[in-house]
Write an enzyme that holds these catalytic residues in place. Structure first.
Site, mmCIF file in Angstrom:
data_model
loop_
_atom_site.group_PDB
_atom_site.id
_atom_site.type_symbol
_atom_site.label_atom_id
_atom_site.label_comp_id
_atom_site.label_asym_id
_atom_site.label_seq_id
_atom_site.Cartn_x
_atom_site.Cartn_y
_atom_site.Cartn_z
ATOM 1 N N CYS A 230 0.804 -1.217 0.000
ATOM 2 C CA CYS A 230 0.000 0.000 0.000
ATOM 3 C C CYS A 230 0.842 1.273 0.000
ATOM 4 O O CYS A 230 2.037 1.258 0.267
ATOM 5 C CB CYS A 230 -0.839 0.087 1.264
ATOM 6 S SG CYS A 230 -1.944 -1.283 1.467
ATOM 7 N N ASN B 72 -0.270 1.097 5.781
ATOM 8 C CA ASN B 72 0.669 0.428 4.885
ATOM 9 C C ASN B 72 1.500 -0.534 5.716
ATOM 10 O O ASN B 72 2.142 -0.118 6.675
ATOM 11 C CB ASN B 72 1.580 1.464 4.203
ATOM 12 C CG ASN B 72 2.703 0.832 3.392
ATOM 13 O OD1 ASN B 72 3.761 1.405 3.249
ATOM 14 N ND2 ASN B 72 2.485 -0.354 2.847
ATOM 15 N N TYR C 289 13.745 -2.435 -5.120
ATOM 16 C CA TYR C 289 12.686 -2.891 -6.017
ATOM 17 C C TYR C 289 11.500 -1.935 -6.131
ATOM 18 O O TYR C 289 11.080 -1.587 -7.220
ATOM 19 C CB TYR C 289 12.196 -4.264 -5.547
ATOM 20 C CG TYR C 289 11.249 -4.932 -6.517
ATOM 21 C CD1 TYR C 289 11.732 -5.796 -7.493
ATOM 22 C CD2 TYR C 289 9.882 -4.692 -6.460
ATOM 23 C CE1 TYR C 289 10.864 -6.400 -8.402
ATOM 24 C CE2 TYR C 289 9.019 -5.293 -7.360
ATOM 25 C CZ TYR C 289 9.516 -6.145 -8.320
ATOM 26 O OH TYR C 289 8.664 -6.735 -9.208
#
Ligand code: SF4
Length: 456
Positions: free
Chosen positions: A9, A111, A251
Protein backbone atom coordinates in the site's frame (compact mmCIF):
# COMPACT_ATOMS: atom_id res chain seq x y z
CA UNK A 1 11.64 -8.19 -13.41
CA UNK A 2 8.65 -6.02 -14.04
CA UNK A 3 5.69 -5.96 -11.74
CA UNK A 4 5.82 -9.53 -10.41
CA UNK A 5 6.05 -8.50 -6.80
CA UNK A 6 3.47 -6.32 -5.19
CA UNK A 7 3.84 -3.70 -2.55
CA UNK A 8 0.97 -3.65 -0.17
CA UNK A 9 0.00 0.00 0.00
CA UNK A 10 0.71 3.70 -0.08
CA UNK A 11 -0.72 6.30 2.30
CA UNK A 12 -1.11 10.07 2.14
CA UNK A 13 -2.51 12.51 4.70
CA UNK A 14 -2.89 16.28 4.96
CA UNK A 15 -3.91 18.75 7.66
CA UNK A 16 -4.47 22.39 6.75
CA UNK A 17 -6.97 25.19 7.12
CA UNK A 18 -8.19 24.81 3.54
CA UNK A 19 -11.20 22.83 2.44
CA UNK A 20 -9.90 21.26 -0.78
CA UNK A 21 -7.54 18.74 0.74
CA UNK A 22 -9.19 15.77 -0.94
CA UNK A 23 -7.90 16.96 -4.32
CA UNK A 24 -4.33 17.28 -3.05
CA UNK A 25 -4.72 13.84 -1.50
CA UNK A 26 -5.79 12.45 -4.86
CA UNK A 27 -2.64 13.87 -6.47
CA UNK A 28 -0.52 12.47 -3.65
CA UNK A 29 -2.00 9.03 -4.23
CA UNK A 30 -1.48 9.43 -7.96
CA UNK A 31 2.28 9.83 -7.33
CA UNK A 32 2.25 6.57 -5.36
CA UNK A 33 0.15 4.50 -7.73
CA UNK A 34 3.08 2.06 -8.09
CA UNK A 35 2.54 1.03 -4.45
CA UNK A 36 -0.94 -0.38 -5.08
CA UNK A 37 -3.18 -0.56 -8.12
CA UNK A 38 -6.05 -2.58 -6.79
CA UNK A 39 -8.14 0.03 -4.99
CA UNK A 40 -7.95 3.68 -3.99
CA UNK A 41 -9.78 5.74 -1.42
CA UNK A 42 -9.91 9.07 0.39
CA UNK A 43 -11.59 10.06 3.67
CA UNK A 44 -11.94 13.67 4.75
CA UNK A 45 -13.45 15.68 7.57
CA UNK A 46 -14.71 19.21 8.00
CA UNK A 47 -14.77 18.78 11.77
CA UNK A 48 -18.35 17.52 11.91
CA UNK A 49 -18.05 14.01 10.50
CA UNK A 50 -16.00 11.90 8.14
CA UNK A 51 -16.91 11.35 4.48
CA UNK A 52 -15.16 8.85 2.29
CA UNK A 53 -15.05 7.46 -1.19
CA UNK A 54 -13.24 4.29 -2.23
CA UNK A 55 -13.47 1.92 -5.15
CA UNK A 56 -11.56 -0.81 -6.91
CA UNK A 57 -9.24 0.54 -9.59
CA UNK A 58 -6.55 3.11 -10.25
CA UNK A 59 -6.65 6.57 -8.64
CA UNK A 60 -7.40 8.15 -12.03
CA UNK A 61 -10.50 6.01 -12.51
CA UNK A 62 -11.75 6.01 -8.90
CA UNK A 63 -11.77 9.82 -8.91
CA UNK A 64 -12.48 10.33 -12.64
CA UNK A 65 -15.91 11.60 -11.69
CA UNK A 66 -15.25 14.97 -10.00
CA UNK A 67 -18.35 14.54 -7.86
CA UNK A 68 -16.52 11.81 -5.93
CA UNK A 69 -14.02 14.46 -4.83
CA UNK A 70 -16.49 17.30 -4.38
CA UNK A 71 -18.33 15.42 -1.67
CA UNK A 72 -15.07 15.13 0.30
CA UNK A 73 -14.85 18.63 1.70
CA UNK A 74 -12.72 19.29 4.73
CA UNK A 75 -9.44 20.50 6.17
CA UNK A 76 -8.11 17.03 7.03
CA UNK A 77 -7.90 14.15 4.58
CA UNK A 78 -6.21 10.77 4.37
CA UNK A 79 -5.88 8.54 1.34
CA UNK A 80 -4.79 5.05 0.46
CA UNK A 81 -3.81 2.95 -2.54
CA UNK A 82 -3.88 -0.77 -2.03
CA UNK A 83 -2.70 -4.07 -3.31
CA UNK A 84 -3.95 -6.83 -1.05
CA UNK A 85 -1.58 -9.17 0.69
CA UNK A 86 -3.97 -9.90 3.54
CA UNK A 87 -7.69 -10.00 3.04
CA UNK A 88 -9.41 -10.78 -0.20
CA UNK A 89 -9.47 -8.40 -3.10
CA UNK A 90 -12.69 -6.37 -2.99
CA UNK A 91 -14.00 -2.93 -2.16
CA UNK A 92 -14.99 -4.08 1.34
CA UNK A 93 -11.26 -4.34 2.11
CA UNK A 94 -10.35 -1.04 0.44
CA UNK A 95 -9.11 1.75 2.71
CA UNK A 96 -9.38 4.17 4.45
CA UNK A 97 -11.59 2.27 6.88
CA UNK A 98 -13.98 4.58 8.73
CA UNK A 99 -15.81 3.90 12.00
CA UNK A 100 -17.89 5.79 14.52
CA UNK A 101 -17.34 4.71 18.12
CA UNK A 102 -17.69 6.00 21.66
CA UNK A 103 -14.75 8.41 21.26
CA UNK A 104 -16.02 9.85 17.97
CA UNK A 105 -15.28 9.29 14.29
CA UNK A 106 -12.09 7.60 13.22
CA UNK A 107 -10.55 6.79 9.82
CA UNK A 108 -7.43 4.73 9.24
CA UNK A 109 -5.05 4.17 6.31
CA UNK A 110 -2.41 1.48 6.83
CA UNK A 111 0.67 0.43 4.89
CA UNK A 112 2.28 -2.79 6.05
CA UNK A 113 1.30 -6.17 7.35
CA UNK A 114 0.72 -7.34 10.90
CA UNK A 115 1.92 -10.75 11.99
CA UNK A 116 -0.16 -11.56 15.07
CA UNK A 117 -3.67 -10.42 14.16
CA UNK A 118 -5.21 -13.87 13.57
CA UNK A 119 -4.98 -14.76 17.25
CA UNK A 120 -6.18 -11.30 18.36
CA UNK A 121 -9.09 -11.49 15.94
CA UNK A 122 -10.09 -14.95 17.14
CA UNK A 123 -10.11 -13.72 20.73
CA UNK A 124 -12.15 -10.62 19.86
CA UNK A 125 -14.66 -12.65 17.85
CA UNK A 126 -15.15 -15.02 20.78
CA UNK A 127 -15.95 -11.95 22.87
CA UNK A 128 -18.58 -10.83 20.36
CA UNK A 129 -16.73 -8.49 18.01
CA UNK A 130 -18.06 -8.46 14.47
CA UNK A 131 -15.58 -7.83 11.68
CA UNK A 132 -16.68 -6.22 8.41
CA UNK A 133 -13.51 -6.92 6.43
CA UNK A 134 -10.89 -9.63 6.21
CA UNK A 135 -7.88 -7.32 6.43
CA UNK A 136 -5.63 -7.00 9.45
CA UNK A 137 -6.13 -3.22 9.68
CA UNK A 138 -9.63 -3.61 11.08
CA UNK A 139 -8.17 -5.40 14.10
CA UNK A 140 -6.45 -2.13 15.05
CA UNK A 141 -9.77 -0.26 14.90
CA UNK A 142 -11.39 -2.81 17.19
CA UNK A 143 -8.53 -2.51 19.66
CA UNK A 144 -8.77 1.30 19.59
CA UNK A 145 -12.54 1.18 20.17
CA UNK A 146 -12.16 -1.26 23.08
CA UNK A 147 -9.38 0.67 24.79
CA UNK A 148 -10.32 2.06 28.20
CA UNK A 149 -8.11 5.13 27.72
CA UNK A 150 -9.89 8.46 27.29
CA UNK A 151 -7.74 10.33 24.75
CA UNK A 152 -7.74 8.99 21.21
CA UNK A 153 -3.95 9.05 20.96
CA UNK A 154 -3.71 6.95 24.14
CA UNK A 155 -6.28 4.50 22.75
CA UNK A 156 -4.26 4.24 19.53
CA UNK A 157 -1.11 3.56 21.53
CA UNK A 158 -2.95 0.98 23.58
CA UNK A 159 -4.05 -0.77 20.38
CA UNK A 160 -0.67 -0.62 18.65
CA UNK A 161 1.17 -1.97 21.66
CA UNK A 162 -0.81 -5.22 21.15
CA UNK A 163 0.01 -5.76 17.47
CA UNK A 164 3.27 -6.87 15.89
CA UNK A 165 4.61 -6.38 12.39
CA UNK A 166 5.01 -3.64 9.85
CA UNK A 167 2.91 -0.52 9.90
CA UNK A 168 3.01 3.04 8.77
CA UNK A 169 -0.45 4.28 9.69
CA UNK A 170 -2.44 7.47 9.38
CA UNK A 171 -5.40 8.01 11.72
CA UNK A 172 -7.88 10.83 11.26
CA UNK A 173 -10.46 12.07 13.74
CA UNK A 174 -12.72 15.08 13.26
CA UNK A 175 -9.94 17.37 14.46
CA UNK A 176 -6.66 15.45 14.40
CA UNK A 177 -4.31 13.79 11.96
CA UNK A 178 -2.10 11.20 13.65
CA UNK A 179 0.81 9.33 12.04
CA UNK A 180 2.54 6.32 13.61
CA UNK A 181 5.40 4.22 12.29
CA UNK A 182 6.13 0.77 13.71
CA UNK A 183 8.99 0.39 16.20
CA UNK A 184 11.32 -1.12 13.58
CA UNK A 185 10.40 1.35 10.83
CA UNK A 186 9.77 -1.41 8.32
CA UNK A 187 7.63 0.63 5.91
CA UNK A 188 8.54 4.18 4.94
CA UNK A 189 6.65 7.32 6.02
CA UNK A 190 7.74 10.91 5.51
CA UNK A 191 6.62 14.28 6.80
CA UNK A 192 6.36 17.36 4.61
CA UNK A 193 5.02 20.91 4.75
CA UNK A 194 3.25 23.11 2.23
CA UNK A 195 2.76 26.57 3.70
CA UNK A 196 0.95 25.93 6.96
CA UNK A 197 -0.21 22.45 5.91
CA UNK A 198 1.35 19.30 7.30
CA UNK A 199 1.55 16.33 4.96
CA UNK A 200 2.44 12.66 5.45
CA UNK A 201 3.23 10.29 2.59
CA UNK A 202 4.74 6.86 2.04
CA UNK A 203 7.15 8.27 -0.53
CA UNK A 204 8.59 11.69 -1.30
CA UNK A 205 7.34 11.98 -4.93
CA UNK A 206 3.87 12.49 -3.42
CA UNK A 207 5.24 15.56 -1.59
CA UNK A 208 6.96 16.79 -4.75
CA UNK A 209 3.81 16.52 -6.83
CA UNK A 210 1.67 18.55 -4.45
CA UNK A 211 4.40 21.17 -4.03
CA UNK A 212 5.26 20.28 -0.44
CA UNK A 213 8.69 20.51 1.10
CA UNK A 214 10.27 17.38 2.57
CA UNK A 215 10.88 17.84 6.29
CA UNK A 216 12.00 14.44 7.55
CA UNK A 217 11.11 10.78 7.98
CA UNK A 218 8.64 9.85 10.66
CA UNK A 219 11.04 8.01 12.97
CA UNK A 220 10.59 4.31 13.74
CA UNK A 221 8.37 4.06 16.85
CA UNK A 222 7.29 7.70 16.56
CA UNK A 223 3.80 9.16 16.83
CA UNK A 224 3.13 12.59 15.32
CA UNK A 225 -0.11 14.38 16.14
CA UNK A 226 -1.27 17.37 14.11
CA UNK A 227 -4.16 19.49 15.34
CA UNK A 228 -5.12 23.16 15.68
CA UNK A 229 -2.23 23.66 18.11
CA UNK A 230 0.34 22.50 15.55
CA UNK A 231 2.57 19.45 15.63
CA UNK A 232 3.40 17.24 18.58
CA UNK A 233 5.95 14.45 17.97
CA UNK A 234 6.91 11.79 20.46
CA UNK A 235 8.80 8.53 20.43
CA UNK A 236 6.28 6.00 21.75
CA UNK A 237 8.03 2.68 21.04
CA UNK A 238 11.71 2.04 21.69
CA UNK A 239 13.81 -0.71 20.12
CA UNK A 240 17.53 -1.42 19.96
CA UNK A 241 17.47 -1.84 16.20
CA UNK A 242 15.48 -0.88 13.12
CA UNK A 243 14.41 -3.19 10.28
CA UNK A 244 13.66 -1.00 7.29
CA UNK A 245 12.65 -3.10 4.29
CA UNK A 246 15.67 -3.26 2.00
CA UNK A 247 13.40 -4.39 -0.82
CA UNK A 248 11.74 -0.98 -0.82
CA UNK A 249 15.07 0.45 -1.94
CA UNK A 250 16.06 -2.08 -4.55
CA UNK A 251 12.69 -2.89 -6.02
CA UNK A 252 9.64 -0.86 -5.04
CA UNK A 253 10.56 2.74 -4.55
CA UNK A 254 10.29 5.23 -7.39
CA UNK A 255 13.73 6.28 -8.65
CA UNK A 256 12.97 9.88 -7.66
CA UNK A 257 12.07 8.84 -4.12
CA UNK A 258 14.19 9.61 -1.11
CA UNK A 259 13.49 6.43 0.80
CA UNK A 260 15.00 5.86 4.23
CA UNK A 261 17.02 9.04 3.60
CA UNK A 262 18.57 7.65 0.40
CA UNK A 263 17.83 8.55 -3.20
CA UNK A 264 16.57 5.40 -4.88
CA UNK A 265 18.08 6.03 -8.33
CA UNK A 266 21.56 6.83 -7.02
CA UNK A 267 21.44 3.91 -4.62
CA UNK A 268 20.47 1.50 -7.41
CA UNK A 269 23.29 2.86 -9.56
CA UNK A 270 25.69 2.06 -6.72
CA UNK A 271 24.18 -1.43 -6.50
CA UNK A 272 24.93 -1.79 -10.25
CA UNK A 273 28.51 -0.65 -9.70
CA UNK A 274 28.94 -3.20 -6.95
CA UNK A 275 27.49 -5.86 -9.24
CA UNK A 276 30.16 -4.93 -11.81
CA UNK A 277 32.93 -5.16 -9.20
CA UNK A 278 31.75 -8.64 -8.28
CA UNK A 279 31.08 -9.85 -11.85
CA UNK A 280 33.44 -8.95 -14.68
CA UNK A 281 32.02 -10.06 -18.02
CA UNK A 282 33.37 -9.80 -21.56
CA UNK A 283 30.38 -8.30 -23.39
CA UNK A 284 29.38 -5.74 -26.05
CA UNK A 285 26.39 -4.09 -24.40
CA UNK A 286 24.66 -3.61 -21.06
CA UNK A 287 20.88 -3.42 -21.23
CA UNK A 288 18.36 -3.08 -18.41
CA UNK A 289 15.10 -4.90 -17.94
CA UNK A 290 12.82 -1.85 -17.72
CA UNK A 291 11.83 -0.15 -15.55
CA UNK A 292 13.34 -1.22 -12.26
CA UNK A 293 16.63 -2.52 -13.74
CA UNK A 294 17.41 0.81 -15.44
CA UNK A 295 19.39 2.53 -12.68
CA UNK A 296 21.47 -0.51 -11.70
CA UNK A 297 22.26 -1.29 -15.38
CA UNK A 298 23.52 2.29 -15.71
CA UNK A 299 25.77 1.78 -12.68
CA UNK A 300 27.03 -1.53 -14.09
CA UNK A 301 27.83 0.12 -17.44
CA UNK A 302 29.67 3.04 -15.80
CA UNK A 303 31.78 0.77 -13.62
CA UNK A 304 32.53 -1.85 -16.28
CA UNK A 305 33.03 0.54 -19.21
CA UNK A 306 30.68 -1.56 -21.37
CA UNK A 307 28.30 0.62 -23.48
CA UNK A 308 24.76 1.07 -22.15
CA UNK A 309 21.80 0.65 -24.51
CA UNK A 310 18.06 0.29 -24.46
CA UNK A 311 17.50 -3.18 -25.88
CA UNK A 312 14.08 -3.88 -24.40
CA UNK A 313 11.10 -1.56 -24.58
CA UNK A 314 8.36 -1.63 -22.02
CA UNK A 315 4.77 -0.96 -22.99
CA UNK A 316 3.39 1.23 -20.22
CA UNK A 317 -0.13 1.12 -21.56
CA UNK A 318 -0.85 -2.53 -20.94
CA UNK A 319 -3.59 -2.90 -18.36
CA UNK A 320 -2.94 -3.92 -14.80
CA UNK A 321 -1.11 -7.21 -14.55
CA UNK A 322 -1.61 -8.05 -10.90
CA UNK A 323 -4.46 -10.38 -11.71
CA UNK A 324 -2.39 -13.23 -13.06
CA UNK A 325 -3.99 -16.38 -11.80
CA UNK A 326 -1.94 -18.92 -13.69
CA UNK A 327 1.31 -19.63 -15.48
CA UNK A 328 -0.12 -19.08 -18.97
CA UNK A 329 -1.36 -15.60 -18.10
CA UNK A 330 2.02 -14.76 -16.60
CA UNK A 331 3.88 -15.84 -19.73
CA UNK A 332 1.60 -13.90 -22.05
CA UNK A 333 1.94 -10.92 -19.71
CA UNK A 334 5.69 -10.70 -20.35
CA UNK A 335 5.25 -10.61 -24.14
CA UNK A 336 2.55 -7.99 -23.94
CA UNK A 337 4.67 -5.75 -21.81
CA UNK A 338 8.29 -6.16 -22.93
CA UNK A 339 9.60 -6.23 -26.48
CA UNK A 340 13.21 -6.42 -27.71
CA UNK A 341 14.79 -4.06 -30.25
CA UNK A 342 16.41 -6.52 -32.69
CA UNK A 343 18.58 -3.89 -34.44
CA UNK A 344 20.25 -3.09 -31.11
CA UNK A 345 20.83 -6.61 -29.89
CA UNK A 346 21.41 -8.72 -33.01
CA UNK A 347 24.77 -10.55 -32.90
CA UNK A 348 25.75 -8.92 -29.57
CA UNK A 349 27.03 -10.40 -26.33
CA UNK A 350 24.76 -8.78 -23.83
CA UNK A 351 24.77 -8.19 -20.09
CA UNK A 352 21.16 -7.95 -19.02
CA UNK A 353 20.59 -6.36 -15.61
CA UNK A 354 17.41 -7.12 -13.72
CA UNK A 355 16.47 -6.50 -10.11
CA UNK A 356 15.30 -9.93 -8.98
CA UNK A 357 14.32 -13.45 -9.93
CA UNK A 358 11.30 -14.77 -8.07
CA UNK A 359 9.78 -17.75 -9.83
CA UNK A 360 12.13 -17.61 -12.81
CA UNK A 361 9.31 -17.53 -15.36
CA UNK A 362 9.79 -13.91 -16.34
CA UNK A 363 13.57 -14.16 -16.67
CA UNK A 364 13.21 -17.20 -18.90
CA UNK A 365 10.78 -15.36 -21.16
CA UNK A 366 13.05 -12.34 -21.38
CA UNK A 367 16.10 -14.42 -22.29
CA UNK A 368 14.04 -16.27 -24.91
CA UNK A 369 12.80 -12.99 -26.40
CA UNK A 370 16.32 -11.61 -26.63
CA UNK A 371 17.78 -14.77 -28.17
CA UNK A 372 14.96 -14.93 -30.68
CA UNK A 373 15.73 -11.35 -31.60
CA UNK A 374 19.32 -12.35 -32.43
CA UNK A 375 21.38 -11.87 -29.24
CA UNK A 376 24.58 -13.93 -29.41
CA UNK A 377 25.05 -14.35 -25.65
CA UNK A 378 22.92 -13.37 -22.66
CA UNK A 379 24.62 -12.85 -19.29
CA UNK A 380 21.91 -12.20 -16.74
CA UNK A 381 23.00 -10.24 -13.69
CA UNK A 382 20.66 -9.72 -10.79
CA UNK A 383 21.07 -6.51 -8.77
CA UNK A 384 20.07 -8.29 -5.55
CA UNK A 385 20.91 -11.53 -3.74
CA UNK A 386 18.74 -14.62 -4.42
CA UNK A 387 15.24 -14.33 -2.92
CA UNK A 388 14.97 -17.49 -0.84
CA UNK A 389 12.40 -16.71 1.88
CA UNK A 390 8.85 -15.32 1.84
CA UNK A 391 7.94 -11.94 3.34
CA UNK A 392 5.41 -11.60 6.16
CA UNK A 393 5.58 -7.82 6.41
CA UNK A 394 3.60 -6.57 3.45
CA UNK A 395 5.41 -7.62 0.28
CA UNK A 396 3.67 -10.23 -1.78
CA UNK A 397 6.47 -12.77 -2.21
CA UNK A 398 5.32 -16.32 -2.97
CA UNK A 399 5.86 -19.32 -0.70
CA UNK A 400 9.30 -20.91 -0.38
CA UNK A 401 8.52 -23.75 -2.72
CA UNK A 402 7.62 -21.27 -5.49
CA UNK A 403 10.84 -19.27 -5.05
CA UNK A 404 13.21 -20.72 -7.63
CA UNK A 405 16.35 -19.75 -5.68
CA UNK A 406 15.07 -21.57 -2.58
CA UNK A 407 14.70 -24.85 -4.41
CA UNK A 408 17.34 -24.82 -7.16
CA UNK A 409 21.09 -24.33 -7.48
CA UNK A 410 22.54 -21.40 -9.41
CA UNK A 411 23.41 -23.70 -12.33
CA UNK A 412 19.91 -25.21 -12.36
CA UNK A 413 18.40 -21.72 -12.49
CA UNK A 414 20.78 -20.67 -15.27
CA UNK A 415 19.79 -23.69 -17.33
CA UNK A 416 16.09 -23.06 -16.69
CA UNK A 417 16.21 -19.44 -17.74
CA UNK A 418 18.38 -20.33 -20.77
CA UNK A 419 21.08 -17.71 -20.04
CA UNK A 420 24.76 -18.18 -20.97
CA UNK A 421 25.70 -17.07 -17.47
CA UNK A 422 23.86 -15.96 -14.34
CA UNK A 423 25.06 -14.16 -11.24
CA UNK A 424 23.50 -12.41 -8.27
CA UNK A 425 24.76 -9.58 -6.10
CA UNK A 426 26.17 -10.86 -2.80
CA UNK A 427 24.38 -9.95 0.44
CA UNK A 428 27.60 -8.26 1.63
CA UNK A 429 27.70 -6.31 -1.64
CA UNK A 430 24.11 -5.20 -1.16
CA UNK A 431 24.78 -3.95 2.37
CA UNK A 432 27.87 -2.15 1.17
CA UNK A 433 26.08 -0.51 -1.77
CA UNK A 434 23.19 0.78 0.35
CA UNK A 435 25.63 1.84 3.09
CA UNK A 436 23.62 -0.14 5.60
CA UNK A 437 24.36 0.49 9.25
CA UNK A 438 24.44 -2.48 11.61
CA UNK A 439 20.87 -3.70 12.31
CA UNK A 440 19.35 -1.00 10.13
CA UNK A 441 17.59 -3.15 7.53
CA UNK A 442 15.37 -6.17 7.23
CA UNK A 443 16.83 -8.53 4.62
CA UNK A 444 14.86 -11.62 5.64
CA UNK A 445 13.75 -12.53 2.12
CA UNK A 446 17.45 -13.05 1.29
CA UNK A 447 18.69 -14.41 4.61
CA UNK A 448 15.73 -15.81 6.57
CA UNK A 449 16.67 -13.56 9.51
CA UNK A 450 13.18 -12.33 10.35
CA UNK A 451 13.27 -9.31 12.66
CA UNK A 452 9.73 -9.89 14.01
CA UNK A 453 8.51 -13.36 14.93
CA UNK A 454 5.62 -14.55 12.78
CA UNK A 455 2.85 -15.88 15.02
CA UNK A 456 -0.43 -14.99 13.28
FE1 SF4 B 1 11.29 -6.33 2.92
FE2 SF4 B 1 12.19 -8.79 2.43
FE3 SF4 B 1 12.02 -7.89 4.95
FE4 SF4 B 1 9.80 -8.39 3.53
S1 SF4 B 1 11.34 -9.90 4.21
S2 SF4 B 1 10.20 -6.62 4.85
S3 SF4 B 1 10.46 -7.80 1.46
S4 SF4 B 1 13.35 -7.10 3.29
Amino acid sequence: MYGSLKEECGVFGIYSDKLDNAKLTMYGLFAMQHRGQESAGIASTDGYGISSHKEMGLVSSVFADERNLEKLKGNIAIGHVRYSTTGASGVINAQPLVIRHSKGDLAIAHNGNLVNTDSIKEKLEKQGSIFQTSNDTEVILHLVARSLKDAIEDSILDALSQVKGAYSILFMTNNKLIAVRDPLGMRPLVLGKKGDSYIFASETPALDLVGAEYIREVEPGEMIIIDKNGMDAKKVFHRERTAKCIFELIYFGRPDSNLFSRNVHLLRKEVGRQLARENKIDADLVIPVPDSGVSSALGYAEESGIPYEFGIMRNHYVGRTFIQPNQLDRELGVKKKLSPIPDVIRGKRIVVVDDSIVRGTTSRKIVKLLKKAGAKEIHLLIAAPPVTFPCYYGIDLPTRKELIAATHTLEEIRKYILADSLAYLSIEGLHKAVKAEKNEFCDACFTGNYPVKFTK
